[in-house]
Scaffold this active site. Structure first.
Site, PDB file in Angstrom:
ATOM      1  N   LYS A   1       0.849  -1.187   0.000  1.00 29.97           N
ATOM      2  CA  LYS A   1       0.000   0.000   0.000  1.00 29.97           C
ATOM      3  C   LYS A   1       0.885   1.237   0.000  1.00 29.97           C
ATOM      4  O   LYS A   1       1.935   1.262   0.649  1.00 29.97           O
ATOM      5  CB  LYS A   1      -0.878  -0.031   1.257  1.00 29.97           C
ATOM      6  CG  LYS A   1      -1.943   1.059   1.316  1.00 29.97           C
ATOM      7  CD  LYS A   1      -2.812   0.888   2.567  1.00 29.97           C
ATOM      8  CE  LYS A   1      -3.959   1.866   2.603  1.00 29.97           C
ATOM      9  NZ  LYS A   1      -4.823   1.670   3.806  1.00 29.97           N
TER      10      LYS A   1
ATOM     11  N   SER B   1      -9.658   1.256   2.583  1.00 29.51           N
ATOM     12  CA  SER B   1      -8.836   2.101   1.745  1.00 29.51           C
ATOM     13  C   SER B   1      -7.721   1.351   1.021  1.00 29.51           C
ATOM     14  O   SER B   1      -7.158   1.901   0.073  1.00 29.51           O
ATOM     15  CB  SER B   1      -8.221   3.213   2.609  1.00 29.51           C
ATOM     16  OG  SER B   1      -7.299   2.682   3.532  1.00 29.51           O
TER      17      SER B   1
ATOM     18  N   SER C   1      -9.773  -1.040   6.763  1.00 29.11           N
ATOM     19  CA  SER C   1      -9.180  -0.794   5.449  1.00 29.11           C
ATOM     20  C   SER C   1      -8.434  -1.972   4.823  1.00 29.11           C
ATOM     21  O   SER C   1      -8.087  -1.919   3.646  1.00 29.11           O
ATOM     22  CB  SER C   1      -8.245   0.422   5.510  1.00 29.11           C
ATOM     23  OG  SER C   1      -9.007   1.605   5.527  1.00 29.11           O
TER      24      SER C   1
END
Lengths: 486, 102
Positions: A49, A124, A148
């Site tokens: 990420k 996310s 997330s």
């Protein structure tokens, strides 16, 4: 040319002969970072990420503010992956600074769901889950502040695990809400998630909140954990004989019918395999969402104060109207005004919304009403979970109350988006571990002969995730129970 | 617009105005456009109304599990000056350069 998307596709140097197309927009940067040693992850490709710092490789957090930011150091998890033999294959798309549940708040545009075309990948950590679902990486790391990791894992039909607070170092993770967030793995299977967790878990003297899994003897439920000697990957035995599962009925009530059906089918399978299911209701849980948002926004408002355009971020010269708004810009005698312009230009709307709400909730006159009450709710939720684990081994709920919305469908109503997080945020408030695995009969589930490699297909059932929550530092149990659905 | 008024006003009774949004934006050092402050004001009413449900939460003591994590005070390598400055939009003579003040 045709590179197989298995670990065998890497050559001796860990390079891919050809990069397969990223048709879903999972990556923001595709750059190979080689392993530094051989180990259990040799030949395994891992996507990161883009809020996890990588030395010399840009780390944007999905924000215009950090579009050109290149960290001078590696996050601890990056060093640990490299030392375990993993090859890092790129940085993945995300909601800006982790603020969102659909990856639509990314400055660089949304990621599409590989298993439900036209729909969001979740967020996310949407790019990380999509990269795994599309087979562009063997595994990925995400971060989970209020769901997330689990949300995009559920939406993309893969497995994601949010570790106990303190199991994985946050050093090098760009902070959104420190007291809630953890880095964790996403992979096609529970065993894959365990393999990556084995590599990244453990104390780090650069993150004082980390602890060894075995070094936590002060809470009651800890004696079930096997401790630091056990392997998380080895916990994926699929054996649920005699396991007691508490179904969180409060979280079923707010879920869509399709989701509830897939969830109940999954519980039926576990019962057929020897588990016992019982209903559990937690009185505090209806307050978890409000408490989560007050705390997360409050922490965000102070964490994001560092982005001022001086040490990093957009420079004043890059901001329209700052230097060239006429000669009487001499009221720029106030630095605060210069900061405010940089921050207006660098932050997207959702980030501004959370900074302002966090500032509001912490401001004079409102602190006791919002923040102090949220801390009470957090303690209450934690106490309720502790009590529940005296009777059950794991708690279960649908990971998300809905199936993945279409891209653009929900983004204009912030409160409706926040409500999508109702099932995931209680875990972060209570610092507990939780896994999301594909429900039986949904995309990504191998159970009942469903083909895990299926991507897309319009007439297919939409992805649905089942969440299993464990006691503190009892990752083994949630991995074991999750693996029983595969 | 006046700070005192904003601090003492009850949100539930009065609602959130665009002026309130601009006041908080000033505290947070973020400029907001006029249409954005209107939109935020509307959204904040709904979100803060949801937060009101916290009123029902009983006072609960946290039982934090605290350990001493102090380490030995030994010198370690940090970032070099060059590394620390590398991402700054503007630098001068090895320093960060802030906005002009006059």
């Amino acid at each position: 040319m045709a590179s197989e998307r298995s670990s065998a596709a890497t050559d001796a140097d860990g390079d891919y002969p050809t990069e397969p197309d990223d048709e879903y927009g999972a990556f923001l940067t595709r750059e190979v970072i080689e392993s530094s040693a051989d180990g259990p992850l040799s030949g395994v490709s891992v996507a990161l990420k883009d809020n996890i710092s990588t030395e010399g490789v840009r780390t944007t957090c999905g924000s215009a503010m950090l579009a050109d930011y290149v960290p001078p150091y590696d996050a601890t998890v990056v060093e640990r992956l490299q030392n375990s033999g993993a090859t890092i294959v790129g940085k993945t798309n995300m909601d800006e600074f982790g603020m969102g549940g659909t990856t639509e708040t990314s400055h660089f545009g949304p990621t599409e769901n590989p298993r439900a075309p036209g729909r969001v990948a979740g967020g996310s950590s949407g790019g990380s889950a999509a990269a795994v679902a599309a087979d562009l990486a063997d595994a990925a790391l995400g971060s989970d502040t209020g769901g997330s990791i689990r949300n995009p894992a559920a939406f993309c039909g893969v497995v994601g695990l949010k570790p106990t607070y303190g199991l994985v170092s946050r050093y090098g993770l760009v902070a959104y809400a420190n007291s809630l967030e953890q880095i964790g793995p996403i992979a096609p299977t529970a065993e894959g998630v365990g393999t990556v967790l084995d590599a990244i878990a453990g104390p780090d003297d650069r993150d004082a909140t980390t602890r060894a899994a075995g070094d936590h003897g002060t809470t009651e439920q800890d004696d079930t954990a096997t401790g630091p000697d056990g392997s998380y990957a080895a916990a994926a035995t699929g054996d649920v004989e005699g396991t007691t599962i508490g179904v969180l009925t409060d979280l079923l009530e707010g879920s869509d019918e399709q989701v509830v059906e897939a969830f109940e089918d999954s519980i039926d399978v576990l019962e057929a395999r020897g588990a016992t299911a019982e209903d559990v209701s937690l009185e505090s849980i209806e307050h978890a969402l409000a408490a989560y948002y007050v705390i997360a926004m409050g922490e965000a408002s102070s964490n994001l104060a560092r982005f001022d355009g001086v040490r990093y971020g957009l420079g004043g010269a890059a901001v329209e109207g700052s230097e060239n708004s006429g000669g009487n810009d001499g009221e720029a005698g106030d630095w605060n005004e210069a900061y405010a312009r940089v921050r207006e230009a660098g932050f997207g709307e959702e980030v501004k919304r959370r900074i302002l709400l966090g500032t509001y909730a912490l401001s004079a006159g409102y602190h006791d009403k919002y923040y102090a009450k949220a801390q009470d709710a957090r303690a209450w939720v934690k106490r309720d979970f502790d009590a529940a684990f005296e009777d059950v081994d794991v708690l279960a709920s649908p990971t998300m109350p809905v199936v993945p919305p279409e891209i653009g469908e929900r983004i204009d109503d912030p409160l409706q988006l926040y409500l999508m997080d109702a099932n995931t945020v209680p875990v972060n408030l209570a610092n507990l571990p939780a896994i999301s695995v594909p429900a039986v009969g949904t995309p990504g589930s191998d159970y009942d002969g469903d083909d895990a490699s299926t991507t897309g297909g319009g007439d297919e059932a939409p992805p649905v995730g089942v969440q299993f929550i464990g006691g503190a530092f009892d990752e083994e149990t949630v991995i074991r129970v999750g693996s029983a659905l595969e | 617009m006046s700070e005192e008024r904003t601090d003492e006003e009850s949100v539930t009774e009065e609602g959130v105005t665009a002026a309130d949004v601009r006041h908080v934006a000033g505290l947070a050092r973020v400029d907001v456009a006029a249409d954005e402050s209107e939109r935020f004001a509307e959204q904040f009413v709904a979100i803060l109304e949801h937060f009101e449900t916290l009123d029902e939460v009983p006072e609960t003591d946290a039982e934090p599990d605290l350990t001493n994590v102090l380490r030995a005070d030994e010198v370690r390598d940090g970032l070099s000056q060059e590394e620390a400055l590398r991402n700054a939009p503007e630098t001068e003579d090895g320093y960060f350069k802030g906005p002009r003040v006059s």
